[in-house]
Design a protein around this motif. Sequence first.
Motif, PDB file in Angstrom:
ATOM      1  N   ARG A   1       0.833  -1.214   0.000  1.00  0.00           N
ATOM      2  CA  ARG A   1       0.000   0.000   0.000  1.00  0.00           C
ATOM      3  C   ARG A   1       0.860   1.253   0.000  1.00  0.00           C
ATOM      4  O   ARG A   1       0.642   2.175  -0.792  1.00  0.00           O
ATOM      5  CB  ARG A   1      -0.915   0.013   1.217  1.00  0.00           C
ATOM      6  N   PHE A   2       1.844   1.304   0.902  1.00  0.00           N
ATOM      7  CA  PHE A   2       2.682   2.500   0.982  1.00  0.00           C
ATOM      8  C   PHE A   2       3.549   2.665  -0.259  1.00  0.00           C
ATOM      9  O   PHE A   2       3.692   3.775  -0.777  1.00  0.00           O
ATOM     10  CB  PHE A   2       3.537   2.493   2.247  1.00  0.00           C
ATOM     11  N   GLY A   3       4.136   1.577  -0.738  1.00  0.00           N
ATOM     12  CA  GLY A   3       4.947   1.651  -1.953  1.00  0.00           C
ATOM     13  C   GLY A   3       4.122   2.067  -3.157  1.00  0.00           C
ATOM     14  O   GLY A   3       4.563   2.862  -3.990  1.00  0.00           O
ATOM     15  N   GLY A   4       2.921   1.518  -3.247  1.00  0.00           N
ATOM     16  CA  GLY A   4       2.039   1.874  -4.349  1.00  0.00           C
ATOM     17  C   GLY A   4       1.613   3.328  -4.290  1.00  0.00           C
ATOM     18  O   GLY A   4       1.558   4.021  -5.310  1.00  0.00           O
ATOM     19  N   LYS A   5       1.309   3.797  -3.093  1.00  0.00           N
ATOM     20  CA  LYS A   5       0.907   5.199  -2.929  1.00  0.00           C
ATOM     21  C   LYS A   5       2.049   6.119  -3.345  1.00  0.00           C
ATOM     22  O   LYS A   5       1.834   7.116  -4.043  1.00  0.00           O
ATOM     23  CB  LYS A   5       0.512   5.452  -1.472  1.00  0.00           C
ATOM     24  N   LYS A   6       3.271   5.766  -2.931  1.00  0.00           N
ATOM     25  CA  LYS A   6       4.451   6.564  -3.296  1.00  0.00           C
ATOM     26  C   LYS A   6       4.615   6.611  -4.814  1.00  0.00           C
ATOM     27  O   LYS A   6       4.775   7.681  -5.399  1.00  0.00           O
ATOM     28  CB  LYS A   6       5.709   5.985  -2.642  1.00  0.00           C
TER      29      LYS A   6
ATOM     30  N   SER B   1       2.377   6.078  -7.086  1.00  0.00           N
ATOM     31  CA  SER B   1       1.256   6.795  -7.680  1.00  0.00           C
ATOM     32  C   SER B   1       1.476   8.309  -7.600  1.00  0.00           C
ATOM     33  O   SER B   1       1.253   9.032  -8.575  1.00  0.00           O
ATOM     34  CB  SER B   1      -0.041   6.413  -6.969  1.00  0.00           C
ATOM     35  N   ILE B   2       1.928   8.774  -6.464  1.00  0.00           N
ATOM     36  CA  ILE B   2       2.170  10.208  -6.288  1.00  0.00           C
ATOM     37  C   ILE B   2       3.304  10.680  -7.182  1.00  0.00           C
ATOM     38  O   ILE B   2       3.193  11.715  -7.860  1.00  0.00           O
ATOM     39  CB  ILE B   2       2.453  10.535  -4.803  1.00  0.00           C
ATOM     40  N   ILE B   3       4.404   9.916  -7.216  1.00  0.00           N
ATOM     41  CA  ILE B   3       5.531  10.291  -8.070  1.00  0.00           C
ATOM     42  C   ILE B   3       5.095  10.322  -9.533  1.00  0.00           C
ATOM     43  O   ILE B   3       5.427  11.235 -10.284  1.00  0.00           O
ATOM     44  CB  ILE B   3       6.731   9.347  -7.861  1.00  0.00           C
ATOM     45  N   GLY B   4       4.308   9.315  -9.933  1.00  0.00           N
ATOM     46  CA  GLY B   4       3.809   9.292 -11.309  1.00  0.00           C
ATOM     47  C   GLY B   4       2.925  10.481 -11.617  1.00  0.00           C
ATOM     48  O   GLY B   4       3.006  11.072 -12.703  1.00  0.00           O
ATOM     49  N   ALA B   5       2.083  10.866 -10.661  1.00  0.00           N
ATOM     50  CA  ALA B   5       1.201  12.019 -10.872  1.00  0.00           C
ATOM     51  C   ALA B   5       2.011  13.315 -10.971  1.00  0.00           C
ATOM     52  O   ALA B   5       1.736  14.159 -11.833  1.00  0.00           O
ATOM     53  CB  ALA B   5       0.190  12.118  -9.736  1.00  0.00           C
ATOM     54  N   VAL B   6       3.015  13.469 -10.112  1.00  0.00           N
ATOM     55  CA  VAL B   6       3.831  14.685 -10.097  1.00  0.00           C
ATOM     56  C   VAL B   6       4.671  14.799 -11.366  1.00  0.00           C
ATOM     57  O   VAL B   6       4.811  15.881 -11.943  1.00  0.00           O
ATOM     58  CB  VAL B   6       4.723  14.734  -8.835  1.00  0.00           C
ATOM     59  N   THR B   7       5.225  13.672 -11.809  1.00  0.00           N
ATOM     60  CA  THR B   7       6.099  13.700 -12.986  1.00  0.00           C
ATOM     61  C   THR B   7       5.341  13.552 -14.292  1.00  0.00           C
ATOM     62  O   THR B   7       5.925  13.673 -15.369  1.00  0.00           O
ATOM     63  CB  THR B   7       7.160  12.580 -12.905  1.00  0.00           C
TER      64      THR B   7
ATOM     65  N   MET C   1      -0.496   4.544 -12.638  1.00  0.00           N
ATOM     66  CA  MET C   1      -1.439   3.424 -12.691  1.00  0.00           C
ATOM     67  C   MET C   1      -0.867   2.190 -11.981  1.00  0.00           C
ATOM     68  O   MET C   1      -1.587   1.495 -11.270  1.00  0.00           O
ATOM     69  CB  MET C   1      -1.800   3.096 -14.141  1.00  0.00           C
ATOM     70  N   GLU C   2       0.413   1.920 -12.184  1.00  0.00           N
ATOM     71  CA  GLU C   2       1.045   0.783 -11.498  1.00  0.00           C
ATOM     72  C   GLU C   2       1.034   0.994  -9.989  1.00  0.00           C
ATOM     73  O   GLU C   2       0.804   0.049  -9.224  1.00  0.00           O
ATOM     74  CB  GLU C   2       2.479   0.592 -12.000  1.00  0.00           C
ATOM     75  N   GLY C   3       1.269   2.219  -9.557  1.00  0.00           N
ATOM     76  CA  GLY C   3       1.224   2.531  -8.135  1.00  0.00           C
ATOM     77  C   GLY C   3      -0.172   2.330  -7.561  1.00  0.00           C
ATOM     78  O   GLY C   3      -0.344   1.766  -6.480  1.00  0.00           O
ATOM     79  N   ASN C   4      -1.174   2.770  -8.309  1.00  0.00           N
ATOM     80  CA  ASN C   4      -2.557   2.574  -7.861  1.00  0.00           C
ATOM     81  C   ASN C   4      -2.899   1.087  -7.763  1.00  0.00           C
ATOM     82  O   ASN C   4      -3.558   0.657  -6.809  1.00  0.00           O
ATOM     83  CB  ASN C   4      -3.537   3.274  -8.800  1.00  0.00           C
TER      84      ASN C   4
END
Length: 105
Positions: free
Chosen positions: A66-71, A73-79, A86-89
């Motif tokens: 969960r935490f790794g995926g959230k991280k 997802s956030i990095i993907g959204a920011v970049t 999507m992989e993070g989600n």
Amino acid sequence: MSAFTTSQPSKTSGQFHSMKGSAMEGVGNMTGATEWQRAGKEEHAAGETEYKAAQAKNYAEGTADRFGGKKDSIIGAVTGDKSQQMEGNARNEKGSAQQEMNKNI
């Protein structure tokens, strides 16, 4: 752990040994065989311990996902990396499901 477990706890193995121990104890109770009663109680307890250990391990792995995926997802959204987002989600959802299946610890 007990002599019945492998290096990694397993819910399946734990359930098997718990049920086997209960059956052995039942046979011991019906026949008056105290050795079977004792051995059955021990195997049942070892199985329950292994099951709970596997459950805790799986819950912790779900938390990490969960935490790794959230991280990710956030990095993907920011970049702007939609694939990473999507992989993070997906990893976050997998972790949530794993925690849900193992939350009775």
